[in-house]
Design a protein around this motif. Structure first.
Motif, mmCIF file in Angstrom:
data_model
loop_
_atom_site.group_PDB
_atom_site.id
_atom_site.type_symbol
_atom_site.label_atom_id
_atom_site.label_comp_id
_atom_site.label_asym_id
_atom_site.label_seq_id
_atom_site.Cartn_x
_atom_site.Cartn_y
_atom_site.Cartn_z
ATOM 1 N N GLN A 42 0.807 -1.217 0.000
ATOM 2 C CA GLN A 42 0.000 0.000 0.000
ATOM 3 C C GLN A 42 0.844 1.273 0.000
ATOM 4 O OE1 GLN A 42 -3.320 -0.711 -0.290
ATOM 5 N NE2 GLN A 42 -2.454 -2.779 -0.331
ATOM 6 N N CYS A 43 2.119 1.140 0.307
ATOM 7 C CA CYS A 43 3.008 2.298 0.390
ATOM 8 C C CYS A 43 3.367 2.785 -1.018
ATOM 9 C CB CYS A 43 4.269 1.908 1.156
ATOM 10 S SG CYS A 43 5.663 3.021 0.947
ATOM 11 N N PRO A 44 3.136 4.073 -1.330
ATOM 12 C CA PRO A 44 3.445 4.584 -2.680
ATOM 13 C C PRO A 44 4.900 4.376 -3.087
ATOM 14 C CG PRO A 44 2.074 6.145 -1.492
ATOM 15 C CD PRO A 44 2.481 5.103 -0.500
ATOM 16 N N ARG A 45 5.833 4.628 -2.173
ATOM 17 C CA ARG A 45 7.253 4.440 -2.508
ATOM 18 C C ARG A 45 7.557 2.964 -2.758
ATOM 19 N NH1 ARG A 45 7.691 7.884 1.892
ATOM 20 N NH2 ARG A 45 8.389 6.156 3.200
ATOM 21 N N CYS A 46 6.909 2.091 -1.986
ATOM 22 C CA CYS A 46 7.110 0.650 -2.181
ATOM 23 C C CYS A 46 6.519 0.191 -3.508
ATOM 24 C CB CYS A 46 6.479 -0.138 -1.035
ATOM 25 S SG CYS A 46 7.237 0.159 0.579
ATOM 26 N N ARG A 47 5.392 0.763 -3.892
ATOM 27 C CA ARG A 47 4.772 0.385 -5.166
ATOM 28 C C ARG A 47 5.660 0.779 -6.342
ATOM 29 N NH1 ARG A 47 -0.355 2.074 -2.896
ATOM 30 N NH2 ARG A 47 -0.253 4.015 -4.103
ATOM 31 N N GLN A 48 6.446 1.828 -6.162
ATOM 32 C CA GLN A 48 7.393 2.217 -7.206
ATOM 33 C C GLN A 48 8.616 1.306 -7.217
ATOM 34 O OE1 GLN A 48 8.318 6.329 -6.389
ATOM 35 N NE2 GLN A 48 6.519 7.096 -7.486
ATOM 36 N N PHE A 49 9.064 0.925 -6.021
ATOM 37 C CA PHE A 49 10.305 0.154 -5.923
ATOM 38 C C PHE A 49 10.106 -1.346 -6.127
ATOM 39 C CE2 PHE A 49 13.304 -2.250 -3.191
ATOM 40 C CZ PHE A 49 14.472 -1.983 -3.893
ATOM 41 N N SER A 50 9.001 -1.896 -5.676
ATOM 42 C CA SER A 50 8.799 -3.352 -5.710
ATOM 43 C C SER A 50 8.958 -3.958 -7.100
ATOM 44 C CB SER A 50 7.430 -3.714 -5.121
ATOM 45 O OG SER A 50 7.402 -3.451 -3.737
ATOM 46 N N PRO A 51 8.431 -3.338 -8.168
ATOM 47 C CA PRO A 51 8.663 -3.911 -9.509
ATOM 48 C C PRO A 51 10.143 -3.959 -9.877
ATOM 49 C CG PRO A 51 6.837 -2.367 -9.560
ATOM 50 C CD PRO A 51 7.488 -2.206 -8.221
ATOM 51 N N LEU A 52 10.921 -2.963 -9.433
ATOM 52 C CA LEU A 52 12.362 -2.978 -9.684
ATOM 53 C C LEU A 52 13.024 -4.131 -8.940
ATOM 54 C CD1 LEU A 52 13.244 0.831 -9.374
ATOM 55 C CD2 LEU A 52 12.981 -0.508 -11.465
ATOM 56 N N LEU A 53 12.612 -4.332 -7.693
ATOM 57 C CA LEU A 53 13.180 -5.418 -6.900
ATOM 58 C C LEU A 53 12.785 -6.775 -7.480
ATOM 59 C CD1 LEU A 53 14.784 -6.251 -4.389
ATOM 60 C CD2 LEU A 53 12.646 -6.164 -3.090
ATOM 61 N N LYS A 54 11.561 -6.877 -7.949
ATOM 62 C CA LYS A 54 11.106 -8.118 -8.581
ATOM 63 C C LYS A 54 11.961 -8.436 -9.803
ATOM 64 C CE LYS A 54 7.088 -10.120 -10.957
ATOM 65 N NZ LYS A 54 5.663 -9.911 -11.330
ATOM 66 N N ASP A 55 12.173 -7.442 -10.657
ATOM 67 C CA ASP A 55 12.993 -7.636 -11.856
ATOM 68 C C ASP A 55 14.435 -7.962 -11.479
ATOM 69 O OD1 ASP A 55 13.269 -7.273 -14.889
ATOM 70 O OD2 ASP A 55 14.802 -5.902 -14.130
ATOM 71 N N PHE A 56 14.952 -7.264 -10.479
ATOM 72 C CA PHE A 56 16.305 -7.507 -9.969
ATOM 73 C C PHE A 56 16.453 -8.962 -9.539
ATOM 74 C CE2 PHE A 56 18.895 -7.895 -6.127
ATOM 75 C CZ PHE A 56 20.099 -7.331 -6.507
ATOM 76 N N SER A 78 6.692 -7.770 6.007
ATOM 77 C CA SER A 78 5.576 -6.925 5.597
ATOM 78 C C SER A 78 5.211 -5.850 6.616
ATOM 79 C CB SER A 78 4.347 -7.816 5.350
ATOM 80 O OG SER A 78 3.166 -7.058 5.331
ATOM 81 N N ARG A 79 4.835 -4.698 6.079
ATOM 82 C CA ARG A 79 4.173 -3.666 6.875
ATOM 83 C C ARG A 79 2.737 -3.467 6.385
ATOM 84 N NH1 ARG A 79 7.806 1.577 8.566
ATOM 85 N NH2 ARG A 79 9.284 0.521 9.947
ATOM 86 N N ASP A 80 2.226 -4.474 5.700
ATOM 87 C CA ASP A 80 0.846 -4.404 5.224
ATOM 88 C C ASP A 80 -0.110 -4.378 6.414
ATOM 89 O OD1 ASP A 80 1.214 -4.643 2.283
ATOM 90 O OD2 ASP A 80 2.154 -6.534 2.854
ATOM 91 N N GLU A 81 -1.244 -3.725 6.235
ATOM 92 C CA GLU A 81 -2.188 -3.556 7.335
ATOM 93 C C GLU A 81 -3.043 -4.791 7.573
ATOM 94 O OE1 GLU A 81 -4.445 -0.071 6.518
ATOM 95 O OE2 GLU A 81 -2.737 1.296 6.760
ATOM 96 N N THR A 82 -3.240 -5.603 6.547
ATOM 97 C CA THR A 82 -4.047 -6.810 6.697
ATOM 98 C C THR A 82 -3.345 -7.987 6.034
ATOM 99 O OG1 THR A 82 -5.295 -6.558 4.632
ATOM 100 C CG2 THR A 82 -6.150 -5.412 6.590
ATOM 101 N N GLU A 83 -3.743 -9.183 6.440
ATOM 102 C CA GLU A 83 -3.177 -10.387 5.836
ATOM 103 C C GLU A 83 -3.560 -10.486 4.366
ATOM 104 O OE1 GLU A 83 -2.812 -15.183 6.825
ATOM 105 O OE2 GLU A 83 -4.177 -13.900 7.977
ATOM 106 N N GLU A 84 -4.757 -10.009 4.035
ATOM 107 C CA GLU A 84 -5.212 -10.029 2.644
ATOM 108 C C GLU A 84 -4.325 -9.144 1.775
ATOM 109 O OE1 GLU A 84 -7.179 -9.644 5.281
ATOM 110 O OE2 GLU A 84 -8.105 -11.645 5.188
ATOM 111 N N GLN A 85 -3.935 -7.985 2.303
ATOM 112 C CA GLN A 85 -3.053 -7.092 1.553
ATOM 113 C C GLN A 85 -1.687 -7.736 1.334
ATOM 114 O OE1 GLN A 85 -2.939 -3.405 3.742
ATOM 115 N NE2 GLN A 85 -4.952 -2.732 3.022
ATOM 116 N N GLN A 86 -1.172 -8.395 2.368
ATOM 117 C CA GLN A 86 0.116 -9.066 2.226
ATOM 118 C C GLN A 86 0.028 -10.178 1.187
ATOM 119 O OE1 GLN A 86 2.443 -10.140 5.740
ATOM 120 N NE2 GLN A 86 2.834 -12.171 4.874
ATOM 121 N N SER A 87 -1.026 -10.978 1.257
ATOM 122 C CA SER A 87 -1.189 -12.085 0.313
ATOM 123 C C SER A 87 -1.334 -11.574 -1.115
ATOM 124 C CB SER A 87 -2.413 -12.925 0.694
ATOM 125 O OG SER A 87 -2.241 -13.521 1.964
#
Length: 206
Positions: A42-56, A78-87
């Motif tokens: 849910q974090c905007p900065r994480c949403r930008q970075f996660s695809p880079l980390l995935k590709d890496f 995870s710092r997700d607020e719910t288990e559903e968000q993490q999953s």
């Protein structure tokens, strides 16, 4: 590295299975650079970075890009607020990723231990748990997969290319120095054969 997770449970992203026995953890983490990814879907900065980390991660471990996966493992904290968000987040990430289960207080222990105050954060660790990089987010952004070589050298990993193909199945049961000993044995054997050939040639000429 498994010592860091002694008595803890990790989730395998492939089938959401638990990886909790000492042997399973040892096999998953031994002789590898470990990335602890502190983030949130849910974090905007994480949403930008996660695809880079995935590709890496994929470029270093996926058979589509490399003949043999790099000695690299990633654990999502995870710092997700719910288990559903993490999953939901993990479903979009590589199946080789591991994760600390949602709601596990161990996540907070890791944050305190590695002084993580904001996300995204990627802590890079040696197999013995020592920190190589406190937060590699900018390094990954700047260098991409090339930065893994620096981490690999810093971690002093045993090169798995020394291993024979048939040895990989029971790698977890072998000493970390086995491939070095096998290489030394092969070199000694080759030297012995050459000396024997020279001796026989000398006897024939005399």
């Amino acid at each position: 590295m498994a010592a860091l997770f002694t008595g803890k449970v990790l989730m395998a992203n492939r089938e959401r299975d638990e990886v909790e026995t000492e042997r399973e953890l040892g096999r998953a983490l031994e002789n590898k650079v470990l990335l602890l990814y502190f983030g949130s879907g849910q974090c905007p900065r994480c949403r930008q970075f996660s695809p880079l980390l995935k590709d890496f991660f994929l470029r270093l471990t996926d058979e589509f890009y490399v003949e043999r996966a790099s000695q690299l493992v990633l654990v999502y904290v995870s710092r997700d607020e719910t288990e559903e968000q993490q999953s939901a987040f993990l479903r979009t990430m590589p199946k080789r990723w591991l994760a600390v289960p949602f709601g596990d207080t161990f996540k907070r222990e890791l944050e305190l231990r590695f002084a993580v105050s904001e996300v995204p954060a990627v802590v890079v660790l040696k197999p013995n748990g020592e920190v190589i990089v406190g937060n590699a987010v900018e390094e990954i952004r700047r260098m991409g997969p090339a930065c893994f070589r620096n981490w690999q050298e810093a971690a002093e990993l045993v090169d798995r290319n020394f291993l024979l193909a048939e040895d990989f199945d029971d790698w977890s049961r072998r000493s970390i120095t086995d491939p070095i000993r096998r290489l030394k044995y092969k070199l000694d054997k080759k030297t012995e054969m050459k000396n024997k050939e020279r001796k026989e040639e000398g006897e024939e000429s005399s």
